[in-house]
Scaffold this active site. Structure first.
Site, mmCIF file in Angstrom:
data_model
loop_
_atom_site.group_PDB
_atom_site.id
_atom_site.type_symbol
_atom_site.label_atom_id
_atom_site.label_comp_id
_atom_site.label_asym_id
_atom_site.label_seq_id
_atom_site.Cartn_x
_atom_site.Cartn_y
_atom_site.Cartn_z
ATOM 1 N N LYS A 22 0.842 -1.209 0.000
ATOM 2 C CA LYS A 22 0.000 0.000 0.000
ATOM 3 C C LYS A 22 0.872 1.253 0.000
ATOM 4 O O LYS A 22 0.660 2.172 -0.778
ATOM 5 C CB LYS A 22 -0.898 0.008 1.249
ATOM 6 C CG LYS A 22 -1.542 1.362 1.518
ATOM 7 C CD LYS A 22 -2.249 1.425 2.849
ATOM 8 C CE LYS A 22 -1.401 1.663 4.051
ATOM 9 N NZ LYS A 22 -1.212 3.063 4.478
ATOM 10 N N ASN A 23 1.874 1.271 0.875
ATOM 11 C CA ASN A 23 2.656 2.500 1.035
ATOM 12 C C ASN A 23 3.616 2.750 -0.121
ATOM 13 O O ASN A 23 4.108 3.865 -0.279
ATOM 14 C CB ASN A 23 3.398 2.493 2.376
ATOM 15 C CG ASN A 23 2.433 2.719 3.526
ATOM 16 O OD1 ASN A 23 1.286 3.098 3.313
ATOM 17 N ND2 ASN A 23 2.887 2.468 4.743
ATOM 18 N N CYS A 116 -3.923 13.197 13.140
ATOM 19 C CA CYS A 116 -4.726 11.989 13.028
ATOM 20 C C CYS A 116 -4.524 11.198 14.297
ATOM 21 O O CYS A 116 -3.775 11.596 15.178
ATOM 22 C CB CYS A 116 -4.392 11.196 11.778
ATOM 23 S SG CYS A 116 -2.878 10.302 11.886
ATOM 24 N N ARG A 121 0.718 15.063 12.742
ATOM 25 C CA ARG A 121 1.340 14.647 11.472
ATOM 26 C C ARG A 121 1.676 15.894 10.660
ATOM 27 O O ARG A 121 0.988 16.227 9.694
ATOM 28 C CB ARG A 121 0.401 13.732 10.669
ATOM 29 C CG ARG A 121 -0.126 12.502 11.378
ATOM 30 C CD ARG A 121 0.818 11.337 11.449
ATOM 31 N NE ARG A 121 1.317 10.841 10.194
ATOM 32 C CZ ARG A 121 0.759 9.894 9.451
ATOM 33 N NH1 ARG A 121 -0.378 9.365 9.819
ATOM 34 N NH2 ARG A 121 1.330 9.472 8.341
ATOM 35 N N ASP A 309 5.067 0.850 11.937
ATOM 36 C CA ASP A 309 3.824 0.249 11.438
ATOM 37 C C ASP A 309 3.631 -1.192 11.918
ATOM 38 O O ASP A 309 2.590 -1.801 11.630
ATOM 39 C CB ASP A 309 3.798 0.291 9.897
ATOM 40 C CG ASP A 309 3.695 1.707 9.362
ATOM 41 O OD1 ASP A 309 3.386 2.619 10.147
ATOM 42 O OD2 ASP A 309 3.944 1.901 8.161
ATOM 43 N N ARG A 401 -8.604 0.057 5.002
ATOM 44 C CA ARG A 401 -7.795 1.108 4.367
ATOM 45 C C ARG A 401 -6.473 0.561 3.853
ATOM 46 O O ARG A 401 -5.920 1.077 2.895
ATOM 47 C CB ARG A 401 -7.488 2.218 5.379
ATOM 48 C CG ARG A 401 -8.679 3.062 5.719
ATOM 49 C CD ARG A 401 -8.255 4.216 6.571
ATOM 50 N NE ARG A 401 -7.065 4.826 5.979
ATOM 51 C CZ ARG A 401 -6.282 5.684 6.598
ATOM 52 N NH1 ARG A 401 -6.549 6.062 7.812
ATOM 53 N NH2 ARG A 401 -5.225 6.191 5.997
HETATM 54 C C1 EPZ Z 1 4.808 6.971 6.101
HETATM 55 O O1 EPZ Z 1 4.085 8.119 6.577
HETATM 56 C C2 EPZ Z 1 3.816 5.836 6.065
HETATM 57 N N1 EPZ Z 1 2.701 6.195 5.206
HETATM 58 C C3 EPZ Z 1 3.314 5.528 7.465
HETATM 59 O O2 EPZ Z 1 2.498 4.369 7.386
HETATM 60 C C4 EPZ Z 1 4.505 5.218 8.368
HETATM 61 O O3 EPZ Z 1 4.051 5.035 9.690
HETATM 62 C C5 EPZ Z 1 5.503 6.372 8.329
HETATM 63 O O4 EPZ Z 1 5.896 6.642 6.944
HETATM 64 C C6 EPZ Z 1 6.783 6.083 9.108
HETATM 65 O O5 EPZ Z 1 7.409 4.946 8.598
HETATM 66 C C7 EPZ Z 1 2.803 6.033 3.887
HETATM 67 O O6 EPZ Z 1 3.821 5.635 3.355
HETATM 68 C C8 EPZ Z 1 1.602 6.321 3.083
HETATM 69 P P1 EPZ Z 1 6.970 10.308 8.006
HETATM 70 P P2 EPZ Z 1 4.764 9.544 6.500
HETATM 71 O O7 EPZ Z 1 6.875 11.625 7.326
HETATM 72 O O8 EPZ Z 1 5.693 9.616 5.372
HETATM 73 C C9 EPZ Z 1 7.679 13.508 11.413
HETATM 74 C C10 EPZ Z 1 0.626 3.027 7.851
HETATM 75 O O9 EPZ Z 1 0.211 2.534 8.930
HETATM 76 N N2 EPZ Z 1 7.459 14.517 10.364
HETATM 77 O O10 EPZ Z 1 8.073 9.400 7.586
HETATM 78 O O11 EPZ Z 1 3.667 10.528 6.573
HETATM 79 C C11 EPZ Z 1 6.443 12.689 11.719
HETATM 80 O O12 EPZ Z 1 5.583 13.363 12.614
HETATM 81 C C12 EPZ Z 1 1.118 4.452 7.774
HETATM 82 O O13 EPZ Z 1 0.622 2.420 6.782
HETATM 83 C C13 EPZ Z 1 7.695 15.851 10.647
HETATM 84 O O14 EPZ Z 1 8.069 16.227 11.763
HETATM 85 O O15 EPZ Z 1 5.579 9.573 7.842
HETATM 86 C C14 EPZ Z 1 7.038 11.423 12.265
HETATM 87 O O16 EPZ Z 1 7.400 11.618 13.618
HETATM 88 C C15 EPZ Z 1 0.753 5.278 8.940
HETATM 89 N N3 EPZ Z 1 7.486 16.774 9.638
HETATM 90 C C16 EPZ Z 1 8.315 11.254 11.445
HETATM 91 O O17 EPZ Z 1 8.606 12.561 10.920
HETATM 92 C C17 EPZ Z 1 7.086 16.410 8.401
HETATM 93 O O18 EPZ Z 1 6.946 17.286 7.534
HETATM 94 C C18 EPZ Z 1 8.223 10.264 10.305
HETATM 95 O O19 EPZ Z 1 7.028 10.530 9.560
HETATM 96 C C19 EPZ Z 1 6.861 15.049 8.124
HETATM 97 C C20 EPZ Z 1 7.048 14.121 9.128
#
Ligand code: EPZ
Length: 422
Positions: A22-23, A116, A121, A309, A401
């Site tokens: 999915k991701n 969320c 996020r 995850d 989802r």
């Molecule tokens: C991806 O989300 C995945 N989603 C998430 O999977 C997964 O949990 C996450 O990566 C971490 O591995 C998809 O690929 C669609 P991040 P993403 O930006 O990219 C912080 C699931 O269950 N951050 O890597 O949105 C954030 O708060 C989902 O399938 C900032 O501070 O996550 C977190 O602490 C849920 N500023 C960390 O970075 C930003 O602009 C990593 O988040 C962006 C993120």
């Protein structure tokens, strides 16, 4: 709204085919906006998140056909550069249309996704990266508007944040940079296999990218990209979830087919530490229940560390594993909604400051529980497999989802699950 009734106590055996990721699919689908030509993408899982992404693409002007896992997309002409709130609010990953829209149209307008249930996020790193390439970002009426009046120009862009690299942020900057003038270097890039799959997709389209899968990605902008055929990588989180199902409830063992065991190394290592036998071949993994299970301490980390995850699913395993286990989520410290629901089933879990301390009990007992987010829901299904009695899990749209027919796949392995209208 539907619910599951899981009849606890069945033993699992046999094999299960793991779906496409999915991701990985979500940013790859978004990347089809980068070309006027037709793209054919195979092994796109039939889950509601990929459906939302296809709706967003159609809204932007793409023509989409979908048949049994293969999606054909052609976006000859962009009709709009706006991803509206009613679609974005359903799926946070819709922010990854920002990069391709900017690259193709020099403009993007995407509703801010908001927080969320797994915590705050933010998208500050996405915006910092896109601004670094020459876009101007303004926020108005809950939407972020990006405009690159003079086009995008390659730069050195640092994507690291306080919780490490950002996966979708890295994707967004990579997708914007492929059509930018000059060379972009992303430092602090996310190294997840899904980022590599997106890079492979873009390279096949004609992009010049090196270093994906390492913290330094170099992208030399090209003037045009073409259509491509691509097969999405296996879903390592779906695979990990079934590995935990095997560790919890296999009669002897279960086998996962169509996986990439290399992507499962950290999960394999933890399950082995817990006493499970995990046998790996080129595209399969077989998991046997531990004869003498023991708990473990795990901390989530960016890839190749243990994935956030998979944290909820490990809590399900530890809830019924003798001894004390500690689960720390450094990426999303608030992602423990499953703990209070598991407690209703008799689990001994205390959560404080992003850390769950779990004292294993002999068996959980069925209770009505509520799915709160994708992985928390999966964890409740796993807990229900071995609980005493019939567990009713409401709001299973959360699980739909991101898991393709999880109930049918578990039923094929021997579980007893009913999907009923709520
Ligand atoms: C991806 O989300 C995945 N989603 C998430 O999977 C997964 O949990 C996450 O990566 C971490 O591995 C998809 O690929 C669609 P991040 P993403 O930006 O990219 C912080 C699931 O269950 N951050 O890597 O949105 C954030 O708060 C989902 O399938 C900032 O501070 O996550 C977190 O602490 C849920 N500023 C960390 O970075 C930003 O602009 C990593 O988040 C962006 C993120």
């Amino acid at each position: 709204m539907e619910k599951f009734i899981v009849h606890g106590g069945s033993q699992l055996e046999g094999s299960v085919n793991i779906s496409g990721s999915k991701n990985a699919s979500l940013p790859i689908l978004a990347a089809t906006l980068l070309t006027r030509e037709q793209c054919v993408i195979r092994r796109v899982p039939d889950v509601s998140d990929t459906n939302y992404m296809l709706q967003i693409l159609q809204n932007l002007g793409a023509e989409v056909e979908r048949a049994s896992g293969t999606v054909v997309i052609r976006c000859e002409k962009l009709r709009s550069h706006e991803a509206p709130y009613d679609l974005v609010r359903k799926m946070r990953a819709s922010v990854c249309v920002m990069g391709p829209l900017l690259a193709r149209h020099n403009r993007a307008s995407v509703s801010l996704p908001g927080g969320c249930v797994i915590g705050d996020r933010p998208i500050d790193l996405h915006l910092r990266g896109l601004e670094g390439l020459g876009a101007e970002a303004t926020v108005e009426g809950g939407n972020v508007h990006l405009e690159a009046r003079y086009g995008l120009t390659g730069k050195v862009i640092d994507m690291s944040g306080k919780h490490g690299a950002t996966v979708l942020g890295t994707d967004n900057v990579m997708m914007a940079a492929v059509l930018a003038k000059g060379t972009t270097v992303i430092t602090g890039a996310a190294c997840e296999p899904e980022v590599v799959d997106l890079a492979d997709f873009l390279i096949a389209m004609g992009a010049k990218i090196t270093g994906a899968g390492t913290p330094r990605i170099e992208i030399e902008g090209v003037s045009e990209l073409g259509g491509v055929e691509h097969t999405v990588i296996p879903d390592r989180i779906e695979a990990g979830t079934f590995m935990v199902a095997g560790a919890l409830a296999a009669k002897d063992s279960i086998t996962l087919r169509r996986v990439n065991p290399e992507h499962l190394t950290s999960i394999t290592e933890v399950l082995r530490r817990c006493g499970c036998k995990v046998e790996v071949s080129k595209t399969t993994v077989t998991v046997s229940r531990a004869a003498n299970p023991v708990g473990a301490n795990i901390t989530t980390e960016p890839y190749p560390g243990f994935p956030t995850d998979m944290q909820a699913q490990m809590c399900s395993l530890f809830a019924v594993t003798p001894g004390t286990s500690v689960v720390r989520d450094t990426i999303f410290p608030q992602r423990f909604m499953h703990a209070s629901e598991m407690k209703r089933m008799g689990a001994d879990i205390t959560v404080d400051d992003g850390t769950a301390i779990i004292h294993g009990v002999e068996q959980l007992s069925a209770a009505p529980v509520m799915a709160s987010d994708l992985r928390a829901s999966a964890a409740l299904v796993l807990s229900a497999l071995t609980a005493k009695g019939n567990t009713e899990i409401s709001r299973v749209y959360h699980i739909d989802r991101g898991y393709e027919h999880i109930d049918d796949k578990l039923i094929n392995l021997g579980a007893e699950i009913e999907r009923l209208p709520a």
